[in-house]
Enzyme design. Structure first.
Site, PDB file in Angstrom:
ATOM      1  N   ASP A 111      89.569 155.719  83.574  1.00 40.23           N
ATOM      2  CA  ASP A 111      89.883 154.880  82.409  1.00 40.23           C
ATOM      3  C   ASP A 111      89.940 153.389  82.718  1.00 40.23           C
ATOM      4  OD1 ASP A 111      90.188 157.338  81.290  1.00 40.23           O
ATOM      5  OD2 ASP A 111      92.386 157.261  81.151  1.00 40.23           O
ATOM      6  N   GLU A 132     129.102 142.689  70.893  1.00 41.41           N
ATOM      7  CA  GLU A 132     130.392 142.458  70.227  1.00 41.41           C
ATOM      8  C   GLU A 132     130.632 140.967  70.022  1.00 41.41           C
ATOM      9  OE1 GLU A 132     129.666 144.136  72.961  1.00 41.41           O
ATOM     10  OE2 GLU A 132     131.228 145.563  73.509  1.00 41.41           O
ATOM     11  N   CYS A 184     133.855 140.775  76.602  1.00 40.96           N
ATOM     12  CA  CYS A 184     133.894 141.102  75.171  1.00 40.96           C
ATOM     13  C   CYS A 184     135.315 141.468  74.746  1.00 40.96           C
ATOM     14  CB  CYS A 184     132.951 142.258  74.873  1.00 40.96           C
ATOM     15  SG  CYS A 184     131.227 141.798  75.026  1.00 40.96           S
ATOM     16  N   LEU A 188      99.181 164.498  88.616  1.00 39.33           N
ATOM     17  CA  LEU A 188     100.362 163.694  88.940  1.00 39.33           C
ATOM     18  C   LEU A 188     101.579 164.228  88.185  1.00 39.33           C
ATOM     19  CD1 LEU A 188     101.863 161.282  90.117  1.00 39.33           C
ATOM     20  CD2 LEU A 188     100.904 159.873  88.277  1.00 39.33           C
ATOM     21  N   GLU A 213     102.048 157.831  83.156  1.00 44.48           N
ATOM     22  CA  GLU A 213     101.070 158.097  82.089  1.00 44.48           C
ATOM     23  C   GLU A 213      99.934 159.002  82.527  1.00 44.48           C
ATOM     24  OE1 GLU A 213     100.042 155.469  79.128  1.00 44.48           O
ATOM     25  OE2 GLU A 213     101.425 153.919  79.774  1.00 44.48           O
ATOM     26  N   ARG A 229     101.106 146.198  75.213  1.00 43.64           N
ATOM     27  CA  ARG A 229     100.481 145.395  74.163  1.00 43.64           C
ATOM     28  C   ARG A 229     100.879 145.929  72.791  1.00 43.64           C
ATOM     29  NH1 ARG A 229      96.759 146.933  77.729  1.00 43.64           N
ATOM     30  NH2 ARG A 229      95.569 148.212  76.270  1.00 43.64           N
TER      31      ARG A 229
HETATM   32  C1  AOF Z   1     129.274 144.990  76.397  1.00 41.73           C
HETATM   33  N1  AOF Z   1     128.482 144.662  75.343  1.00 41.73           N
HETATM   34  O1  AOF Z   1     126.486 144.235  74.462  1.00 41.73           O
HETATM   35  C2  AOF Z   1     126.567 144.843  76.736  1.00 41.73           C
HETATM   36  C3  AOF Z   1     127.403 145.223  77.814  1.00 41.73           C
HETATM   37  O2  AOF Z   1     124.743 140.652  82.939  1.00 41.73           O
HETATM   38  P1  AOF Z   1     125.868 140.536  81.939  1.00 41.73           P
HETATM   39  O3  AOF Z   1     126.926 139.608  82.341  1.00 41.73           O
HETATM   40  O4  AOF Z   1     125.330 140.296  80.552  1.00 41.73           O
HETATM   41  O5  AOF Z   1     126.602 141.968  81.925  1.00 41.73           O
HETATM   42  C4  AOF Z   1     125.844 143.098  81.789  1.00 41.73           C
HETATM   43  C5  AOF Z   1     126.725 144.300  81.948  1.00 41.73           C
HETATM   44  O6  AOF Z   1     127.661 144.359  80.887  1.00 41.73           O
HETATM   45  C6  AOF Z   1     125.886 145.569  81.840  1.00 41.73           C
HETATM   46  O7  AOF Z   1     125.462 146.038  83.089  1.00 41.73           O
HETATM   47  C7  AOF Z   1     126.876 146.530  81.201  1.00 41.73           C
HETATM   48  O8  AOF Z   1     127.775 147.058  82.164  1.00 41.73           O
HETATM   49  C8  AOF Z   1     127.627 145.615  80.248  1.00 41.73           C
HETATM   50  N2  AOF Z   1     126.869 145.495  79.006  1.00 41.73           N
HETATM   51  N3  AOF Z   1     128.746 145.304  77.590  1.00 41.73           N
HETATM   52  O9  AOF Z   1     130.493 144.977  76.255  1.00 41.73           O
HETATM   53  C9  AOF Z   1     127.156 144.566  75.457  1.00 41.73           C
HETATM   54  N4  AOF Z   1     125.218 144.730  76.877  1.00 41.73           N
HETATM   55 ZN    ZN Z   2     130.489 142.591  76.964  1.00 45.04          ZN
END
Ligand code: AOF
Ligand code: ZN
Length: 404
Positions: free
Chosen positions: A236, A88, A120, A335, A330, A243
């Site tokens: 394998d 955001e 945000c 497994l 994989e 990659r």
């Molecule tokens: C949002 N918008 O694009 C994302 C969110 O480690 P930080 O400070 O970047 O915070 C990560 C946490 O924020 C993540 O665990 C999740 O709860 C939220 N992610 N929130 O508003 C975003 N990526």
């Molecule tokens: Zn955020």
């Protein structure tokens, strides 16, 4: 290449900056009250954008955001990099003061916390956004509440929309972690049209084509660890690195099962690439001699023996204790069957190749030792496919998620 990611069954077509949203034609977003076709189109786009963060943002969620006014996109952005701007904030940053009165669409509830970046919710309010439409509820107690925070300040907020299971299908490890269990476990299998992973009789055959193999590499980039059984690394000698089209922010840790203590430092998974962080899981009594043989390449982890092999639930607990939040398994077949029998699989990535083994093949989902066929059937009760199938060359990937 058909697609480099999967499409949640939104039914609405992509609506980028140059295309106006189209009618919703079925799928989970269509059932959402309070959203019209325009909202669904932009929300779909936000979900798509979020996927650009695959391999780069985890353990954060993949999130995308679109700012629009009158059906026209003003700006859009994913959360592109762990520790970087949230979606955001990134979308709004490009607009300066021009976002006033616009609608912001996000695939996740805007956060209300100051983490590595400011909240945000504050950025949205500061930009003068009039309306917010978001898809998934933020599961974090500290991060959540942004929707309510904005509502209380007079922003028209629509969300969360839809079901947790659909949100979790998009960001499985993130929502799994929020429930505080063992690591999230995905199993990759390649099968023939007659449901076999190999021709049988000990013979080996490559079922899928190069496009599917590239996709497997891309998938690896989004996981913390790649797990293989003894037969697989013996036969394998895989490198177990990612990659493909995405270079992972943190290379996944190779995890080799080695109950009898046969691994040595010549294995490719223990040498270049991810070697420094590799884990060799052995029965407790043989760990010492493996450690001596590895000469510091990788960590030996003793795991109790259960039945015919290592106790896989104990292995998962040991991986979780080392910070592994997600595991991509994989093979091989034994497994896979053991993980499934232990109730340890959350998702199956099933690549179906257009060829037939023709009798005598190795079934993809056999009963584990001591199990009856009805036990296998019961194990898959409630499983669902929430993401659309995707074609990779001649092969088709079907993603199946455990229900509940
Ligand atoms: C949002 N918008 O694009 C994302 C969110 O480690 P930080 O400070 O970047 O915070 C990560 C946490 O924020 C993540 O665990 C999740 O709860 C939220 N992610 N929130 O508003 C975003 N990526
Ligand atoms: Zn955020």
């Amino acid at each position: 290449m058909e697609s480099d990611h999967y499409i949640v069954k939104t039914g609405a077509k992509r609506s980028g900056p140059d295309a106006s949203p189209v009618e919703c034609r079925g799928g989970s977003l269509c059932r959402l009250p309070g959203l019209d076709a325009v909202d669904r189109g932009f929300l779909t786009r936000a979900i798509e954008l979020g996927r650009e963060g695959w391999g780069r943002v985890h353990p954060n969620p993949m999130v995308g955001a679109v700012v629009a006014r009158g059906g026209v996109t003003l700006a859009e952005a994913p959360h592109a990099e762990f520790g970087g701007p949230h979606a955001e904030a990134a979308a709004l940053a490009a607009l300066g003061g021009r976002a006033r009165g616009a609608t912001l669409y996000s695939s996740l509830e805007p956060c209300a916390h100051s983490g590595k970046t400011p909240p945000c919710a504050e950025a949205i309010r500061g930009a003068g956004i009039a309306r917010v439409v978001y898809w998934a509820a933020e599961p974090g107690a500290e991060e959540g509440g942004g929707g309510e925070w904005l509502r209380r300040r007079g922003v028209h907020v629509v969300g969360p929309c839809g079901e947790r299971a659909d949100w979790a299908a998009e960001n499985p490890a993130f929502f799994h972690a929020a429930a505080g269990e063992r690591p999230y476990v995905a199993l990759k299998l390649a099968v023939s049209m007659d449901g076999c992973i190999a021709p049988g009789g000990g013979r080996r055959a490559w079922l899928t084509g190069p496009e599917a193999r590239s996709e497997v590499h891309r998938l690896r980039a989004g996981f913390d660890a790649i797990l293989v059984g003894t037969r697989t690394w013996k036969a394998d000698d895989p490198m177990l690195t990612a990659r493909g089209a995405v270079t992972p922010r943190v290379p996944p840790v190779p995890v080799l099962l080695d109950r009898r203590g046969e691994a040595d430092a010549s294995l490719r998974a223990l040498r270049s690439g991810g070697g420094a962080g590799a884990i060799v899981a052995t029965a407790p009594g043989v760990g010492g001699r493996v450690e001596a043989r590895l000469g510091g390449r990788g960590e030996v982890v003793g795991v109790p023996v259960a039945g015919f092999g290592l106790d896989l639930a104990a292995l998962m607990a040991a991986l979780a204790a080392r910070g592994v939040g997600s595991v991509f398994c994989e093979g091989g077949g034994i497994l896979a069957a053991s993980l499934l029998a232990g109730g340890l699989v959350d998702r199956v990535y099933l690549f179906v190749a257009p060829l037939v083994v023709g009798g005598g093949g190795v079934a993809a989902f056999p009963p584990a030792p001591g199990e009856r066929p009805e036990d296998v059937r019961a194990r898959f009760e409630g499983w669902q496919t929430r993401l659309d199938p995707v074609r990779f060359g001649n092969d088709t990937l079907i993603v199946m998620d455990r229900g509940g």
